[in-house]
Motif scaffolding. Structure first.
Motif, PDB file in Angstrom:
ATOM      1  N   VAL A  47      -0.960  17.119  13.892  1.00  0.00           N
ATOM      2  CA  VAL A  47      -1.603  18.022  12.949  1.00  0.00           C
ATOM      3  C   VAL A  47      -2.213  17.154  11.857  1.00  0.00           C
ATOM      4  O   VAL A  47      -1.523  16.321  11.260  1.00  0.00           O
ATOM      5  CB  VAL A  47      -0.600  19.022  12.346  1.00  0.00           C
ATOM      6  N   SER A  48      -3.512  17.349  11.600  1.00  0.00           N
ATOM      7  CA  SER A  48      -4.258  16.423  10.753  1.00  0.00           C
ATOM      8  C   SER A  48      -4.847  17.124   9.540  1.00  0.00           C
ATOM      9  O   SER A  48      -5.645  18.055   9.677  1.00  0.00           O
ATOM     10  CB  SER A  48      -5.386  15.787  11.583  1.00  0.00           C
ATOM     11  N   THR A  49      -4.475  16.668   8.345  1.00  0.00           N
ATOM     12  CA  THR A  49      -5.100  17.118   7.113  1.00  0.00           C
ATOM     13  C   THR A  49      -5.973  15.994   6.579  1.00  0.00           C
ATOM     14  O   THR A  49      -5.491  14.882   6.358  1.00  0.00           O
ATOM     15  CB  THR A  49      -4.049  17.504   6.057  1.00  0.00           C
ATOM     16  N   VAL A  50      -7.251  16.275   6.399  1.00  0.00           N
ATOM     17  CA  VAL A  50      -8.222  15.285   5.926  1.00  0.00           C
ATOM     18  C   VAL A  50      -8.784  15.769   4.596  1.00  0.00           C
ATOM     19  O   VAL A  50      -9.450  16.813   4.541  1.00  0.00           O
ATOM     20  CB  VAL A  50      -9.370  15.100   6.942  1.00  0.00           C
ATOM     21  N   LEU A  51      -8.519  15.033   3.527  1.00  0.00           N
ATOM     22  CA  LEU A  51      -9.038  15.353   2.205  1.00  0.00           C
ATOM     23  C   LEU A  51     -10.055  14.291   1.808  1.00  0.00           C
ATOM     24  O   LEU A  51      -9.748  13.092   1.848  1.00  0.00           O
ATOM     25  CB  LEU A  51      -7.904  15.416   1.179  1.00  0.00           C
ATOM     26  N   LEU A  52     -11.249  14.725   1.438  1.00  0.00           N
ATOM     27  CA  LEU A  52     -12.348  13.814   1.147  1.00  0.00           C
ATOM     28  C   LEU A  52     -12.723  13.876  -0.336  1.00  0.00           C
ATOM     29  O   LEU A  52     -12.595  14.931  -0.970  1.00  0.00           O
ATOM     30  CB  LEU A  52     -13.571  14.180   1.987  1.00  0.00           C
ATOM     31  N   PRO A  53     -13.207  12.773  -0.894  1.00  0.00           N
ATOM     32  CA  PRO A  53     -13.604  12.771  -2.307  1.00  0.00           C
ATOM     33  C   PRO A  53     -14.928  13.487  -2.567  1.00  0.00           C
ATOM     34  O   PRO A  53     -15.253  13.797  -3.711  1.00  0.00           O
ATOM     35  CB  PRO A  53     -13.716  11.282  -2.635  1.00  0.00           C
ATOM     36  N   SER A  54     -15.704  13.763  -1.511  1.00  0.00           N
ATOM     37  CA  SER A  54     -16.984  14.470  -1.650  1.00  0.00           C
ATOM     38  C   SER A  54     -17.375  15.021  -0.290  1.00  0.00           C
ATOM     39  O   SER A  54     -16.748  14.720   0.723  1.00  0.00           O
ATOM     40  CB  SER A  54     -18.071  13.519  -2.163  1.00  0.00           C
ATOM     41  N   ARG A  55     -18.437  15.832  -0.274  1.00  0.00           N
ATOM     42  CA  ARG A  55     -18.922  16.386   1.001  1.00  0.00           C
ATOM     43  C   ARG A  55     -19.766  15.331   1.710  1.00  0.00           C
ATOM     44  O   ARG A  55     -20.991  15.428   1.783  1.00  0.00           O
ATOM     45  CB  ARG A  55     -19.722  17.660   0.752  1.00  0.00           C
ATOM     46  N   ASP A  56     -19.086  14.327   2.218  1.00  0.00           N
ATOM     47  CA  ASP A  56     -19.730  13.182   2.858  1.00  0.00           C
ATOM     48  C   ASP A  56     -19.538  13.328   4.365  1.00  0.00           C
ATOM     49  O   ASP A  56     -18.486  12.984   4.908  1.00  0.00           O
ATOM     50  CB  ASP A  56     -19.092  11.887   2.336  1.00  0.00           C
ATOM     51  N   THR A  57     -20.557  13.849   5.043  1.00  0.00           N
ATOM     52  CA  THR A  57     -20.407  14.087   6.478  1.00  0.00           C
ATOM     53  C   THR A  57     -20.338  12.798   7.281  1.00  0.00           C
ATOM     54  O   THR A  57     -19.732  12.765   8.358  1.00  0.00           O
ATOM     55  CB  THR A  57     -21.553  14.962   7.003  1.00  0.00           C
ATOM     56  N   ASP A  58     -20.941  11.729   6.775  1.00  0.00           N
ATOM     57  CA  ASP A  58     -20.843  10.448   7.473  1.00  0.00           C
ATOM     58  C   ASP A  58     -19.400   9.952   7.467  1.00  0.00           C
ATOM     59  O   ASP A  58     -18.897   9.451   8.483  1.00  0.00           O
ATOM     60  CB  ASP A  58     -21.764   9.410   6.816  1.00  0.00           C
TER      61      ASP A  58
END
Length: 321
Positions: A81-92
């Protein structure tokens, strides 16, 4: 940066575990990286881990760290089960991370069965939180090493740290490109699934030395099992690439991120056969010490006559502070 102290964990974490459950075989406790739950299908082993400090290969590292704790408990990692938190909406960035998660799980035969993904204000780097699950025929604890056992180490110290130094900190290291490329290839060795599968039938304890490295992992075995772990001189293997990159950053190879290696205690009369079985799988393995009765006031790792009783702070932390 780093984990709370053992006292803080006891007070604020381990004493607050919700409702009791009769099917919980092994729950939250110091140095135990996975839970064991009785189910109709067998013993379900569950472990969760965050990854935030290494960015270039965060997905690959995350899968290895989460699955290694399940494997080191004698189980076969099957679900993530994977939770991915990003600092911005960076699709790359999202593309890079999810591609790494997909490839790493496919290589280990694991299915990503759910999770959560979003951008979060206040983050300056991506944060993963991964939960891995799998079934074990026999749960292997960190807390059951026995006096008279031998301590084995697979591969070498500082494998994960070496790869992270070669990728995230390349600009700060004066080393030739060939050395750096060999060090980066250590990312391919972070899983201990095969190591653990070979050792599980005879292991009295197994532990994945992540934070704090091999020395930190050995201290956790000693504290959890209430034993002394006596290291044999300079027997701990350290690869040349690890020595060079750690020296460049003034780090101790025995106190840095150690995923990729597995610490295993086995009865003395099983040690040689265990080493032979690992070597047959082309896995480096070394007998690095013994398990003994506690000789002081507290369980310790004894190295060069010095007793290490406290949790080891990972040397890599200073690079991100």
């Amino acid at each position: 940066m780093g984990k709370p102290s053992p006292t803080e964990l006891d007070r604020y974490v381990f004493s607050r575990t919700g409702a009791p459950n009769e099917d919980l075989l092994v729950g939250p406790r110091a140095a135990e990286d996975a839970a064991a739950i009785r189910t109709a299908a067998g013993t379900l082993v569950v472990s969760t881990d965050p990854v935030s400090l290494a960015t270039e290969s965060i997905g690959r590292i995350g899968v290895a760290v989460a699955s290694n704790d399940v494997a080191a408990s004698g189980a076969v990692p099957e679900y993530l089960v994977s939770t991915v938190l990003l600092p911005s909406r960076d699709t790359d960035l999202l593309d890079t991370i999810t591609n790494q998660l997909d490839e790493a799980c496919a290589r280990l035969g694991m299915a990503i069965v759910g999770g959560h993904t979003e951008s979060v204000a206040g983050l300056d780097r991506p944060l993963l939180s991964l939960t891995c699950m799998g079934y074990a025929d026999r749960f292997v604890s960190t807390a059951t090493a026995t006096p008279g056992d031998r301590l084995l180490l697979t591969k070498a110290a500082g494998i994960e740290a070496t790869a992270v130094l070669a990728s995230d900190f390349r600009a700060a290291i004066d080393a030739d490109d060939a050395t750096v490329e060999r060090a980066r290839s250590f990312f391919d060795e972070l899983s201990v699934l095969v190591d653990a599968t070979v050792c599980a039938p005879v292991a009295t304890a197994m532990h994945d030395p992540t934070e704090g490295g091999v020395l930190g992992g050995a201290v956790e075995i000693a504290r959890a099992s209430h034993v002394d772990v006596v290291l044999d001189g300079d027997s701990i293997p350290v690869r040349p690439e690890t020595r060079e990159l750690c020296a460049a950053m003034d780090l101790d190879p025995l106190r840095v991120l150690g995923s990729g290696a597995l610490l295993v205690t086995v009865p003395a009369d099983a040690a040689e056969d265990a080493l032979d079985a690992l070597h047959e799988e082309d896995i480096e393995a070394t007998d690095i010490g013994s398990v003994e009765e506690v000789a002081g006031d507290d369980p310790a790792v004894v190295r060069d006559g010095r007793r290490h009783t406290d949790a080891i702070r990972d040397g890599m932390y200073v690079l991100w502070e």
